[in-house]
Enzyme design. Structure first.
Site, PDB file in Angstrom:
ATOM      1  N   LYS A 171      89.858  -2.002 -40.920  1.00  0.00           N
ATOM      2  CA  LYS A 171      88.651  -1.198 -40.846  1.00  0.00           C
ATOM      3  C   LYS A 171      88.988   0.177 -40.263  1.00  0.00           C
ATOM      4  O   LYS A 171      90.053   0.291 -39.653  1.00  0.00           O
ATOM      5  CB  LYS A 171      87.601  -1.913 -40.020  1.00  0.00           C
ATOM      6  CG  LYS A 171      87.920  -1.869 -38.542  1.00  0.00           C
ATOM      7  CD  LYS A 171      86.846  -2.547 -37.775  1.00  0.00           C
ATOM      8  CE  LYS A 171      87.164  -2.519 -36.331  1.00  0.00           C
ATOM      9  NZ  LYS A 171      87.182  -1.240 -35.678  1.00  0.00           N
ATOM     10  N   HIS A 263      82.596  -6.798 -36.568  1.00  0.00           N
ATOM     11  CA  HIS A 263      82.757  -7.958 -35.694  1.00  0.00           C
ATOM     12  C   HIS A 263      81.422  -8.649 -35.376  1.00  0.00           C
ATOM     13  O   HIS A 263      81.288  -9.856 -35.489  1.00  0.00           O
ATOM     14  CB  HIS A 263      83.404  -7.559 -34.354  1.00  0.00           C
ATOM     15  CG  HIS A 263      84.687  -6.795 -34.505  1.00  0.00           C
ATOM     16  ND1 HIS A 263      85.574  -7.027 -35.527  1.00  0.00           N
ATOM     17  CD2 HIS A 263      85.249  -5.814 -33.751  1.00  0.00           C
ATOM     18  CE1 HIS A 263      86.615  -6.215 -35.390  1.00  0.00           C
ATOM     19  NE2 HIS A 263      86.439  -5.465 -34.327  1.00  0.00           N
TER      20      HIS A 263
HETATM   21  C1  BG6 Z   1      88.398  -2.960 -32.394  1.00  0.00           C
HETATM   22  C2  BG6 Z   1      87.606  -1.723 -32.069  1.00  0.00           C
HETATM   23  O1  BG6 Z   1      88.082  -3.414 -33.675  1.00  0.00           O
HETATM   24  O2  BG6 Z   1      88.129  -3.970 -31.450  1.00  0.00           O
HETATM   25  C3  BG6 Z   1      87.875  -1.271 -30.652  1.00  0.00           C
HETATM   26  O3  BG6 Z   1      87.940  -0.673 -32.957  1.00  0.00           O
HETATM   27  C4  BG6 Z   1      87.707  -2.406 -29.677  1.00  0.00           C
HETATM   28  O4  BG6 Z   1      87.031  -0.177 -30.301  1.00  0.00           O
HETATM   29  C5  BG6 Z   1      88.488  -3.624 -30.137  1.00  0.00           C
HETATM   30  O5  BG6 Z   1      88.165  -1.976 -28.407  1.00  0.00           O
HETATM   31  C6  BG6 Z   1      88.240  -4.817 -29.233  1.00  0.00           C
HETATM   32  O6  BG6 Z   1      89.006  -5.906 -29.634  1.00  0.00           O
HETATM   33  P1  BG6 Z   1      89.178  -7.148 -28.682  1.00  0.00           P
HETATM   34  O7  BG6 Z   1      89.928  -8.144 -29.512  1.00  0.00           O
HETATM   35  O8  BG6 Z   1      89.932  -6.675 -27.480  1.00  0.00           O
HETATM   36  O9  BG6 Z   1      87.793  -7.597 -28.316  1.00  0.00           O
END
Ligand code: BG6
Length: 509
Positions: A171, A263
Protein backbone atom coordinates in the site's frame (compact mmCIF):
# COMPACT_ATOMS: atom_id res chain seq x y z
CA UNK A 1 -16.00 -46.28 19.59
CA UNK A 2 -12.29 -46.50 18.85
CA UNK A 3 -10.85 -43.95 16.54
CA UNK A 4 -8.51 -45.10 13.81
CA UNK A 5 -5.17 -43.37 14.02
CA UNK A 6 -3.59 -42.08 10.86
CA UNK A 7 0.01 -41.05 10.82
CA UNK A 8 -0.08 -37.36 9.96
CA UNK A 9 3.32 -37.62 8.31
CA UNK A 10 1.77 -39.88 5.70
CA UNK A 11 -1.19 -37.68 4.95
CA UNK A 12 -0.34 -35.01 2.40
CA UNK A 13 -3.42 -32.99 3.37
CA UNK A 14 -2.31 -32.65 6.96
CA UNK A 15 -2.09 -28.92 7.63
CA UNK A 16 0.30 -29.42 10.55
CA UNK A 17 3.15 -30.36 8.24
CA UNK A 18 5.50 -27.42 7.81
CA UNK A 19 4.72 -25.63 4.61
CA UNK A 20 8.00 -25.21 2.76
CA UNK A 21 8.25 -23.01 -0.33
CA UNK A 22 9.22 -24.72 -3.58
CA UNK A 23 12.11 -23.61 -5.85
CA UNK A 24 11.88 -19.84 -6.26
CA UNK A 25 13.54 -16.46 -6.16
CA UNK A 26 12.41 -13.07 -4.88
CA UNK A 27 13.25 -9.74 -6.47
CA UNK A 28 12.78 -6.66 -4.29
CA UNK A 29 12.38 -3.16 -5.72
CA UNK A 30 12.99 -0.46 -3.14
CA UNK A 31 15.65 -2.34 -1.15
CA UNK A 32 17.06 0.75 0.49
CA UNK A 33 13.71 1.72 2.02
CA UNK A 34 12.72 1.30 5.65
CA UNK A 35 10.19 -1.46 5.06
CA UNK A 36 12.69 -3.54 3.21
CA UNK A 37 15.40 -3.23 5.89
CA UNK A 38 13.19 -3.47 8.94
CA UNK A 39 10.65 -6.05 7.82
CA UNK A 40 11.27 -7.82 4.49
CA UNK A 41 14.93 -8.82 4.79
CA UNK A 42 14.62 -9.92 8.43
CA UNK A 43 11.50 -11.94 7.54
CA UNK A 44 13.37 -13.72 4.73
CA UNK A 45 16.16 -14.62 7.13
CA UNK A 46 13.65 -15.82 9.74
CA UNK A 47 12.03 -18.06 7.13
CA UNK A 48 15.47 -19.43 6.21
CA UNK A 49 16.23 -19.98 9.88
CA UNK A 50 13.00 -21.93 10.32
CA UNK A 51 13.92 -24.08 7.30
CA UNK A 52 10.94 -22.90 5.27
CA UNK A 53 12.82 -21.67 2.19
CA UNK A 54 13.97 -24.01 -0.60
CA UNK A 55 17.71 -24.85 -0.80
CA UNK A 56 18.41 -22.69 -3.90
CA UNK A 57 16.32 -19.71 -2.77
CA UNK A 58 17.74 -16.48 -4.20
CA UNK A 59 17.20 -12.84 -3.33
CA UNK A 60 17.77 -10.10 -5.87
CA UNK A 61 17.87 -6.41 -4.97
CA UNK A 62 17.20 -3.74 -7.60
CA UNK A 63 18.13 -0.10 -6.85
CA UNK A 64 19.83 3.01 -8.17
CA UNK A 65 22.93 2.75 -5.98
CA UNK A 66 26.27 1.92 -7.63
CA UNK A 67 26.63 -1.30 -5.70
CA UNK A 68 28.29 -4.67 -6.20
CA UNK A 69 26.57 -7.87 -5.06
CA UNK A 70 28.54 -7.83 -1.81
CA UNK A 71 27.49 -4.25 -0.96
CA UNK A 72 23.87 -5.33 -1.14
CA UNK A 73 24.79 -8.48 0.80
CA UNK A 74 26.15 -6.26 3.58
CA UNK A 75 22.93 -4.24 3.68
CA UNK A 76 20.91 -7.43 4.05
CA UNK A 77 23.33 -8.76 6.67
CA UNK A 78 23.06 -5.62 8.81
CA UNK A 79 19.28 -5.47 8.45
CA UNK A 80 19.02 -9.11 9.53
CA UNK A 81 21.47 -8.74 12.42
CA UNK A 82 19.52 -5.76 13.72
CA UNK A 83 15.90 -6.70 13.10
CA UNK A 84 15.46 -10.47 12.68
CA UNK A 85 13.13 -12.20 15.15
CA UNK A 86 15.16 -15.41 15.37
CA UNK A 87 18.79 -15.52 16.56
CA UNK A 88 21.56 -14.82 14.06
CA UNK A 89 23.30 -18.02 12.98
CA UNK A 90 26.37 -17.90 10.72
CA UNK A 91 25.43 -21.15 8.94
CA UNK A 92 21.92 -19.93 8.06
CA UNK A 93 23.27 -16.58 6.93
CA UNK A 94 26.02 -18.11 4.77
CA UNK A 95 23.53 -20.33 2.95
CA UNK A 96 21.21 -17.36 2.31
CA UNK A 97 24.11 -15.10 1.25
CA UNK A 98 25.11 -17.51 -1.55
CA UNK A 99 21.89 -16.61 -3.38
CA UNK A 100 22.04 -12.81 -2.95
CA UNK A 101 22.48 -10.69 -6.10
CA UNK A 102 22.19 -6.98 -6.92
CA UNK A 103 21.16 -5.25 -10.13
CA UNK A 104 21.84 -1.54 -10.47
CA UNK A 105 19.44 0.67 -12.39
CA UNK A 106 16.54 3.08 -12.50
CA UNK A 107 12.94 2.21 -13.32
CA UNK A 108 13.09 3.80 -16.78
CA UNK A 109 16.30 2.02 -17.76
CA UNK A 110 15.52 -0.78 -20.26
CA UNK A 111 19.07 -2.12 -20.09
CA UNK A 112 18.83 -2.50 -16.30
CA UNK A 113 15.67 -4.60 -16.60
CA UNK A 114 17.34 -6.71 -19.29
CA UNK A 115 20.22 -7.28 -16.86
CA UNK A 116 17.66 -8.20 -14.20
CA UNK A 117 16.13 -10.75 -16.59
CA UNK A 118 19.60 -12.23 -17.22
CA UNK A 119 20.29 -12.41 -13.48
CA UNK A 120 17.01 -14.22 -12.86
CA UNK A 121 17.80 -16.73 -15.63
CA UNK A 122 21.35 -17.27 -14.37
CA UNK A 123 20.07 -17.93 -10.87
CA UNK A 124 17.67 -20.45 -12.29
CA UNK A 125 20.49 -22.26 -14.10
CA UNK A 126 22.96 -22.05 -11.18
CA UNK A 127 20.69 -22.57 -8.21
CA UNK A 128 17.59 -24.26 -9.58
CA UNK A 129 14.97 -21.62 -8.81
CA UNK A 130 12.62 -23.43 -11.19
CA UNK A 131 11.85 -20.32 -13.26
CA UNK A 132 9.61 -19.14 -10.40
CA UNK A 133 10.00 -15.53 -9.33
CA UNK A 134 8.09 -13.09 -7.15
CA UNK A 135 8.58 -9.35 -7.65
CA UNK A 136 8.11 -7.31 -4.51
CA UNK A 137 7.24 -3.67 -5.29
CA UNK A 138 8.25 -1.90 -2.10
CA UNK A 139 8.10 1.39 -4.00
CA UNK A 140 5.74 4.38 -4.20
CA UNK A 141 2.57 3.79 -6.23
CA UNK A 142 3.53 6.26 -8.97
CA UNK A 143 6.24 3.75 -9.89
CA UNK A 144 3.93 0.69 -10.19
CA UNK A 145 2.94 1.35 -13.83
CA UNK A 146 6.48 1.87 -15.05
CA UNK A 147 7.90 -1.14 -13.20
CA UNK A 148 5.11 -3.52 -14.25
CA UNK A 149 5.56 -2.37 -17.86
CA UNK A 150 9.30 -3.01 -17.63
CA UNK A 151 8.66 -6.47 -16.20
CA UNK A 152 6.38 -7.15 -19.15
CA UNK A 153 8.74 -5.69 -21.77
CA UNK A 154 11.76 -7.62 -20.53
CA UNK A 155 9.81 -10.90 -20.48
CA UNK A 156 10.14 -11.11 -16.69
CA UNK A 157 6.37 -11.31 -16.23
CA UNK A 158 6.05 -14.31 -18.62
CA UNK A 159 5.38 -17.76 -17.27
CA UNK A 160 4.13 -21.07 -18.60
CA UNK A 161 2.19 -23.96 -17.10
CA UNK A 162 5.29 -25.21 -15.25
CA UNK A 163 6.43 -21.93 -13.72
CA UNK A 164 4.98 -18.92 -11.93
CA UNK A 165 5.62 -15.19 -11.78
CA UNK A 166 3.91 -13.16 -9.05
CA UNK A 167 3.85 -9.50 -8.13
CA UNK A 168 3.60 -8.28 -4.56
CA UNK A 169 2.23 -4.78 -4.04
CA UNK A 170 2.50 -2.66 -0.93
CA UNK A 171 0.00 0.00 0.00
CA UNK A 172 -0.96 2.79 -0.49
CA UNK A 173 -3.07 1.25 -3.18
CA UNK A 174 -4.42 4.44 -4.69
CA UNK A 175 -5.66 7.50 -2.80
CA UNK A 176 -9.35 7.16 -3.69
CA UNK A 177 -11.63 4.82 -5.61
CA UNK A 178 -10.81 6.21 -9.05
CA UNK A 179 -7.03 6.01 -8.61
CA UNK A 180 -7.27 2.50 -7.13
CA UNK A 181 -9.29 1.31 -10.11
CA UNK A 182 -6.72 2.81 -12.46
CA UNK A 183 -3.86 1.15 -10.59
CA UNK A 184 -5.65 -2.19 -10.57
CA UNK A 185 -6.15 -2.01 -14.31
CA UNK A 186 -2.47 -1.12 -14.94
CA UNK A 187 -1.28 -4.03 -12.81
CA UNK A 188 -3.84 -6.46 -14.23
CA UNK A 189 -2.74 -5.63 -17.78
CA UNK A 190 0.57 -7.34 -16.97
CA UNK A 191 -0.26 -9.80 -14.18
CA UNK A 192 -3.51 -11.76 -14.02
CA UNK A 193 -5.39 -11.16 -10.76
CA UNK A 194 -4.36 -14.58 -9.34
CA UNK A 195 -0.70 -13.53 -9.67
CA UNK A 196 -1.21 -10.27 -7.78
CA UNK A 197 -0.55 -10.35 -4.03
CA UNK A 198 -1.59 -7.11 -2.30
CA UNK A 199 -0.02 -6.87 1.11
CA UNK A 200 -2.07 -5.81 4.09
CA UNK A 201 0.33 -6.84 6.81
CA UNK A 202 -2.40 -6.86 9.46
CA UNK A 203 -3.78 -10.02 7.86
CA UNK A 204 -0.42 -11.69 8.51
CA UNK A 205 -0.76 -11.16 12.28
CA UNK A 206 -1.64 -14.22 14.35
CA UNK A 207 -4.15 -12.33 16.44
CA UNK A 208 -5.97 -11.15 13.33
CA UNK A 209 -6.22 -14.67 11.94
CA UNK A 210 -7.44 -15.72 15.37
CA UNK A 211 -10.61 -13.65 14.85
CA UNK A 212 -11.70 -16.41 12.48
CA UNK A 213 -10.83 -19.17 14.95
CA UNK A 214 -12.56 -17.38 17.82
CA UNK A 215 -15.73 -16.80 15.85
CA UNK A 216 -16.04 -19.95 13.80
CA UNK A 217 -14.42 -22.67 15.92
CA UNK A 218 -16.58 -21.95 18.98
CA UNK A 219 -20.23 -22.18 19.82
CA UNK A 220 -20.02 -19.58 22.58
CA UNK A 221 -19.79 -16.28 20.71
CA UNK A 222 -21.57 -16.57 17.38
CA UNK A 223 -25.15 -16.66 18.75
CA UNK A 224 -24.54 -13.25 20.38
CA UNK A 225 -22.66 -11.78 17.43
CA UNK A 226 -25.43 -9.61 16.01
CA UNK A 227 -27.61 -6.53 16.46
CA UNK A 228 -29.83 -8.25 19.06
CA UNK A 229 -27.00 -8.42 21.57
CA UNK A 230 -24.22 -6.12 20.37
CA UNK A 231 -24.53 -2.41 21.17
CA UNK A 232 -21.53 -1.26 19.16
CA UNK A 233 -18.03 -2.22 18.08
CA UNK A 234 -14.89 -0.14 18.62
CA UNK A 235 -11.84 -0.85 16.50
CA UNK A 236 -8.78 1.04 17.73
CA UNK A 237 -5.30 1.26 16.31
CA UNK A 238 -3.36 3.70 18.48
CA UNK A 239 0.33 4.46 18.14
CA UNK A 240 2.56 6.49 20.41
CA UNK A 241 5.13 7.32 17.71
CA UNK A 242 5.14 10.50 15.65
CA UNK A 243 5.82 10.98 11.96
CA UNK A 244 9.41 12.24 12.01
CA UNK A 245 11.17 10.99 8.86
CA UNK A 246 7.97 9.94 7.09
CA UNK A 247 6.84 13.23 5.52
CA UNK A 248 7.48 12.09 1.95
CA UNK A 249 4.98 9.28 2.36
CA UNK A 250 2.53 10.67 4.92
CA UNK A 251 2.00 14.37 4.13
CA UNK A 252 -1.22 14.64 2.12
CA UNK A 253 -2.07 10.98 2.87
CA UNK A 254 -3.13 11.14 6.52
CA UNK A 255 -4.34 8.62 9.07
CA UNK A 256 -7.54 7.52 7.31
CA UNK A 257 -5.83 6.62 4.04
CA UNK A 258 -2.78 5.20 5.81
CA UNK A 259 -4.54 2.65 7.99
CA UNK A 260 -8.36 2.89 8.07
CA UNK A 261 -8.75 2.19 4.35
CA UNK A 262 -6.77 -1.03 4.69
CA UNK A 263 -5.91 -2.44 8.13
CA UNK A 264 -8.97 -1.28 10.06
CA UNK A 265 -11.49 -2.10 7.35
CA UNK A 266 -9.97 -5.57 7.06
CA UNK A 267 -10.40 -5.97 10.83
CA UNK A 268 -14.00 -4.84 10.46
CA UNK A 269 -14.55 -7.31 7.61
CA UNK A 270 -13.25 -10.25 9.66
CA UNK A 271 -15.29 -9.19 12.69
CA UNK A 272 -18.56 -8.63 10.84
CA UNK A 273 -18.56 -11.12 7.96
CA UNK A 274 -20.68 -14.26 7.73
CA UNK A 275 -19.14 -17.68 8.20
CA UNK A 276 -17.33 -18.69 5.00
CA UNK A 277 -18.39 -22.08 3.59
CA UNK A 278 -14.73 -23.18 3.86
CA UNK A 279 -11.33 -21.65 4.30
CA UNK A 280 -10.58 -21.94 0.63
CA UNK A 281 -9.26 -18.53 -0.52
CA UNK A 282 -12.25 -17.85 -2.78
CA UNK A 283 -14.77 -18.58 -0.02
CA UNK A 284 -13.11 -16.33 2.54
CA UNK A 285 -12.67 -13.45 0.15
CA UNK A 286 -16.27 -13.76 -1.07
CA UNK A 287 -17.51 -13.15 2.49
CA UNK A 288 -15.19 -10.18 2.96
CA UNK A 289 -16.35 -8.66 -0.32
CA UNK A 290 -19.98 -9.14 0.73
CA UNK A 291 -19.59 -7.46 4.09
CA UNK A 292 -17.50 -4.57 2.74
CA UNK A 293 -20.13 -4.08 0.05
CA UNK A 294 -22.74 -3.65 2.80
CA UNK A 295 -20.65 -1.19 4.83
CA UNK A 296 -21.28 2.57 4.67
CA UNK A 297 -19.96 5.63 6.46
CA UNK A 298 -22.75 7.17 8.51
CA UNK A 299 -23.27 10.96 8.51
CA UNK A 300 -23.63 13.82 9.19
CA UNK A 301 -19.84 13.68 9.07
CA UNK A 302 -19.35 16.79 11.22
CA UNK A 303 -20.85 14.78 14.04
CA UNK A 304 -19.98 11.18 13.20
CA UNK A 305 -16.31 11.56 12.29
CA UNK A 306 -13.32 13.30 13.83
CA UNK A 307 -9.93 14.33 12.50
CA UNK A 308 -7.01 15.74 14.45
CA UNK A 309 -3.36 16.69 14.19
CA UNK A 310 -0.89 16.28 17.04
CA UNK A 311 0.64 19.42 18.41
CA UNK A 312 4.00 19.76 20.13
CA UNK A 313 4.42 19.18 23.85
CA UNK A 314 5.50 16.59 26.36
CA UNK A 315 4.95 12.90 25.82
CA UNK A 316 6.00 11.01 28.90
CA UNK A 317 9.24 12.70 29.85
CA UNK A 318 10.17 13.74 26.32
CA UNK A 319 9.54 16.98 24.52
CA UNK A 320 8.20 16.22 21.05
CA UNK A 321 7.44 18.46 18.05
CA UNK A 322 3.98 18.91 16.55
CA UNK A 323 3.35 17.59 13.06
CA UNK A 324 3.86 21.01 11.51
CA UNK A 325 7.34 21.18 13.07
CA UNK A 326 8.41 17.69 11.91
CA UNK A 327 10.98 17.76 9.10
CA UNK A 328 9.41 17.77 5.65
CA UNK A 329 5.86 18.74 6.68
CA UNK A 330 4.45 22.06 5.53
CA UNK A 331 3.82 24.52 8.38
CA UNK A 332 0.18 24.69 7.32
CA UNK A 333 -0.11 20.96 6.56
CA UNK A 334 -3.75 19.86 6.66
CA UNK A 335 -2.79 16.19 7.02
CA UNK A 336 -4.69 14.46 9.81
CA UNK A 337 -2.73 12.28 12.22
CA UNK A 338 -5.90 11.16 14.01
CA UNK A 339 -9.00 9.85 12.31
CA UNK A 340 -12.23 8.38 13.62
CA UNK A 341 -15.25 7.33 11.59
CA UNK A 342 -18.68 5.80 12.24
CA UNK A 343 -19.63 2.96 9.94
CA UNK A 344 -22.67 0.78 9.66
CA UNK A 345 -22.90 -2.68 8.14
CA UNK A 346 -26.23 -2.57 6.41
CA UNK A 347 -27.44 -6.13 6.59
CA UNK A 348 -29.79 -8.13 8.80
CA UNK A 349 -27.08 -9.16 11.25
CA UNK A 350 -25.76 -5.68 11.97
CA UNK A 351 -28.40 -3.07 11.10
CA UNK A 352 -28.29 -0.23 13.63
CA UNK A 353 -24.99 -1.28 15.27
CA UNK A 354 -22.35 1.43 14.89
CA UNK A 355 -18.79 0.34 14.15
CA UNK A 356 -16.47 3.06 15.43
CA UNK A 357 -13.00 2.97 13.87
CA UNK A 358 -10.21 5.21 15.16
CA UNK A 359 -6.49 5.54 14.69
CA UNK A 360 -3.87 8.08 15.62
CA UNK A 361 -0.20 8.87 16.05
CA UNK A 362 1.31 10.19 19.29
CA UNK A 363 -1.56 8.86 21.37
CA UNK A 364 -1.37 7.62 24.96
CA UNK A 365 0.06 4.22 24.09
CA UNK A 366 0.51 1.71 21.30
CA UNK A 367 -2.47 -0.59 21.19
CA UNK A 368 -4.62 -2.26 18.57
CA UNK A 369 -7.85 -3.92 19.67
CA UNK A 370 -11.35 -4.83 18.59
CA UNK A 371 -13.92 -4.35 21.33
CA UNK A 372 -17.34 -5.88 20.83
CA UNK A 373 -19.49 -4.07 23.40
CA UNK A 374 -22.76 -5.78 24.34
CA UNK A 375 -26.09 -4.25 25.26
CA UNK A 376 -26.98 -4.06 28.91
CA UNK A 377 -29.14 -6.81 30.35
CA UNK A 378 -32.78 -5.78 29.76
CA UNK A 379 -33.52 -5.95 33.46
CA UNK A 380 -31.31 -5.88 36.56
CA UNK A 381 -33.00 -7.43 39.62
CA UNK A 382 -30.74 -5.55 42.05
CA UNK A 383 -30.93 -2.32 44.00
CA UNK A 384 -29.72 0.41 41.69
CA UNK A 385 -26.84 1.11 44.09
CA UNK A 386 -25.65 -2.49 43.71
CA UNK A 387 -24.88 -2.04 40.02
CA UNK A 388 -23.48 1.49 39.96
CA UNK A 389 -20.07 0.16 38.92
CA UNK A 390 -21.34 -2.29 36.36
CA UNK A 391 -20.52 -1.42 32.76
CA UNK A 392 -21.43 -3.25 29.56
CA UNK A 393 -20.20 -6.75 28.88
CA UNK A 394 -17.44 -6.68 26.31
CA UNK A 395 -15.28 -9.05 24.37
CA UNK A 396 -11.97 -7.48 23.46
CA UNK A 397 -9.65 -9.02 20.91
CA UNK A 398 -6.22 -7.66 21.82
CA UNK A 399 -4.39 -7.56 18.49
CA UNK A 400 -1.22 -6.05 19.93
CA UNK A 401 0.77 -5.72 22.11
CA UNK A 402 -0.08 -8.18 24.92
CA UNK A 403 -1.86 -10.36 22.37
CA UNK A 404 -4.94 -12.18 23.59
CA UNK A 405 -8.64 -11.90 24.33
CA UNK A 406 -10.38 -10.31 27.31
CA UNK A 407 -13.96 -10.85 28.40
CA UNK A 408 -15.53 -8.27 30.70
CA UNK A 409 -18.58 -9.06 32.80
CA UNK A 410 -20.10 -8.21 36.16
CA UNK A 411 -19.32 -10.17 39.31
CA UNK A 412 -20.32 -9.96 42.95
CA UNK A 413 -17.89 -8.07 45.11
CA UNK A 414 -17.04 -10.32 48.10
CA UNK A 415 -18.84 -9.13 51.22
CA UNK A 416 -22.13 -9.22 53.05
CA UNK A 417 -24.01 -7.01 50.60
CA UNK A 418 -24.88 -7.54 46.97
CA UNK A 419 -22.65 -5.30 44.94
CA UNK A 420 -21.74 -6.02 41.33
CA UNK A 421 -18.65 -4.74 39.62
CA UNK A 422 -16.88 -5.37 36.30
CA UNK A 423 -14.18 -8.04 36.24
CA UNK A 424 -12.16 -9.41 33.36
CA UNK A 425 -11.19 -12.86 32.22
CA UNK A 426 -8.06 -13.04 30.10
CA UNK A 427 -6.52 -15.29 27.53
CA UNK A 428 -2.93 -14.31 26.73
CA UNK A 429 -0.86 -15.92 24.00
CA UNK A 430 2.20 -15.80 26.25
CA UNK A 431 0.45 -17.91 28.92
CA UNK A 432 -1.38 -20.39 26.75
CA UNK A 433 1.15 -21.22 24.05
CA UNK A 434 4.84 -21.99 24.09
CA UNK A 435 5.19 -21.30 20.35
CA UNK A 436 6.13 -17.71 19.59
CA UNK A 437 4.21 -15.92 16.86
CA UNK A 438 5.95 -15.35 13.54
CA UNK A 439 6.13 -11.78 12.25
CA UNK A 440 3.33 -10.87 9.83
CA UNK A 441 5.79 -10.51 6.96
CA UNK A 442 7.20 -14.01 7.50
CA UNK A 443 3.79 -15.52 7.02
CA UNK A 444 2.92 -13.32 4.05
CA UNK A 445 6.19 -13.76 2.14
CA UNK A 446 5.94 -17.52 2.64
CA UNK A 447 2.36 -17.45 1.34
CA UNK A 448 3.48 -15.52 -1.76
CA UNK A 449 6.14 -18.17 -2.50
CA UNK A 450 3.59 -20.93 -1.89
CA UNK A 451 0.95 -19.21 -4.04
CA UNK A 452 -1.50 -19.22 -1.12
CA UNK A 453 -3.69 -16.13 -1.64
CA UNK A 454 -6.14 -16.25 1.31
CA UNK A 455 -4.51 -13.48 3.32
CA UNK A 456 -4.21 -11.01 0.46
CA UNK A 457 -7.09 -8.64 -0.36
CA UNK A 458 -8.40 -8.87 -3.92
CA UNK A 459 -8.89 -5.75 -6.07
CA UNK A 460 -12.61 -5.70 -5.25
CA UNK A 461 -11.91 -5.46 -1.51
CA UNK A 462 -9.52 -2.56 -2.08
CA UNK A 463 -12.01 -0.73 -4.26
CA UNK A 464 -14.91 -1.32 -1.85
CA UNK A 465 -12.80 0.04 0.99
CA UNK A 466 -12.21 3.26 -0.90
CA UNK A 467 -15.91 3.45 -1.69
CA UNK A 468 -16.64 3.37 2.04
CA UNK A 469 -14.08 6.03 2.91
CA UNK A 470 -14.28 8.40 -0.10
CA UNK A 471 -17.35 10.36 1.11
CA UNK A 472 -15.64 11.10 4.44
CA UNK A 473 -12.39 12.10 2.73
CA UNK A 474 -14.26 14.38 0.35
CA UNK A 475 -16.01 15.99 3.30
CA UNK A 476 -12.70 16.46 5.14
CA UNK A 477 -11.02 17.91 2.04
CA UNK A 478 -13.12 21.08 2.55
CA UNK A 479 -11.81 21.68 6.07
CA UNK A 480 -8.55 23.44 6.98
CA UNK A 481 -6.00 22.28 9.51
CA UNK A 482 -7.55 19.49 11.64
CA UNK A 483 -8.26 20.10 15.32
CA UNK A 484 -5.04 19.88 17.39
CA UNK A 485 -4.54 17.36 20.18
CA UNK A 486 -1.69 17.14 22.68
CA UNK A 487 0.85 14.31 22.39
CA UNK A 488 0.14 11.45 24.77
CA UNK A 489 -3.62 12.17 24.77
CA UNK A 490 -6.42 10.13 23.18
CA UNK A 491 -7.10 12.45 20.26
CA UNK A 492 -8.98 15.70 19.64
CA UNK A 493 -12.07 16.77 21.62
CA UNK A 494 -14.17 16.17 18.49
CA UNK A 495 -13.52 12.44 18.91
CA UNK A 496 -15.01 12.43 22.39
CA UNK A 497 -17.98 14.52 21.28
CA UNK A 498 -18.56 12.07 18.44
CA UNK A 499 -19.36 9.25 20.87
CA UNK A 500 -20.85 11.33 23.67
CA UNK A 501 -23.59 12.43 21.28
CA UNK A 502 -24.74 8.83 21.18
CA UNK A 503 -24.38 8.30 24.93
CA UNK A 504 -21.27 6.17 24.51
CA UNK A 505 -17.60 6.53 25.35
CA UNK A 506 -14.34 5.48 23.80
CA UNK A 507 -12.50 2.82 25.69
CA UNK A 508 -9.26 3.90 27.35
CA UNK A 509 -7.22 0.77 26.67
C1 BG6 B 1 1.66 0.76 8.44
C2 BG6 B 1 1.40 2.24 8.45
O1 BG6 B 1 0.87 0.14 7.48
O2 BG6 B 1 1.38 0.21 9.71
C3 BG6 B 1 2.18 2.92 9.55
O3 BG6 B 1 1.76 2.82 7.21
C4 BG6 B 1 1.97 2.23 10.87
O4 BG6 B 1 1.84 4.30 9.64
C5 BG6 B 1 2.19 0.73 10.74
O5 BG6 B 1 2.88 2.78 11.81
C6 BG6 B 1 1.86 0.01 12.03
O6 BG6 B 1 2.12 -1.35 11.90
P1 BG6 B 1 2.18 -2.27 13.18
O7 BG6 B 1 2.33 -3.66 12.63
O8 BG6 B 1 3.35 -1.82 13.99
O9 BG6 B 1 0.89 -2.06 13.92
Amino acid sequence: MTRSWTNPLRDPRDKRLPRIAGPSSLVIFGVTGDLSRKKLMPAIYDLAHRGLLPPGFSLVGFARREWEHQDFGELVHDAVAEHARTPFRESVWNRLAEGIRFVQGTFDDDAAFDRLAETVHELDAERGTGGNTAFYLSIPPWAFPIVTKQLSRSGLADFDENTWRRVVIEKPFGHDLASAQELNSVVNQVFPEESVFRIDHYLGKETVQNILALRFANQLFEPLWNAHYVDHVQITMAEDIGLGGRAAYYDGIGAARDVIQNHLLQLLALTAMEEPVSFEPGALRAEKVKVLGATKAVGPFDETTAAGQYSGGWQGGTKVPGLAQEAGFAKESTTETYAAVTLEVQNRRWAGVPFYLRTGKRLGRRVTEIAVVFKRAPHLPFDSTATEELGENALVIRVQPDEGVTMRFGSKVPGTTMEVRDVTMDFGYGHSFTESSPEAYERLILDVLLGEPSLFPVNEEVELSWKILDPVLQHWAKRGVPEPYPPGSWGPPAADRMLERTGRQWRRP
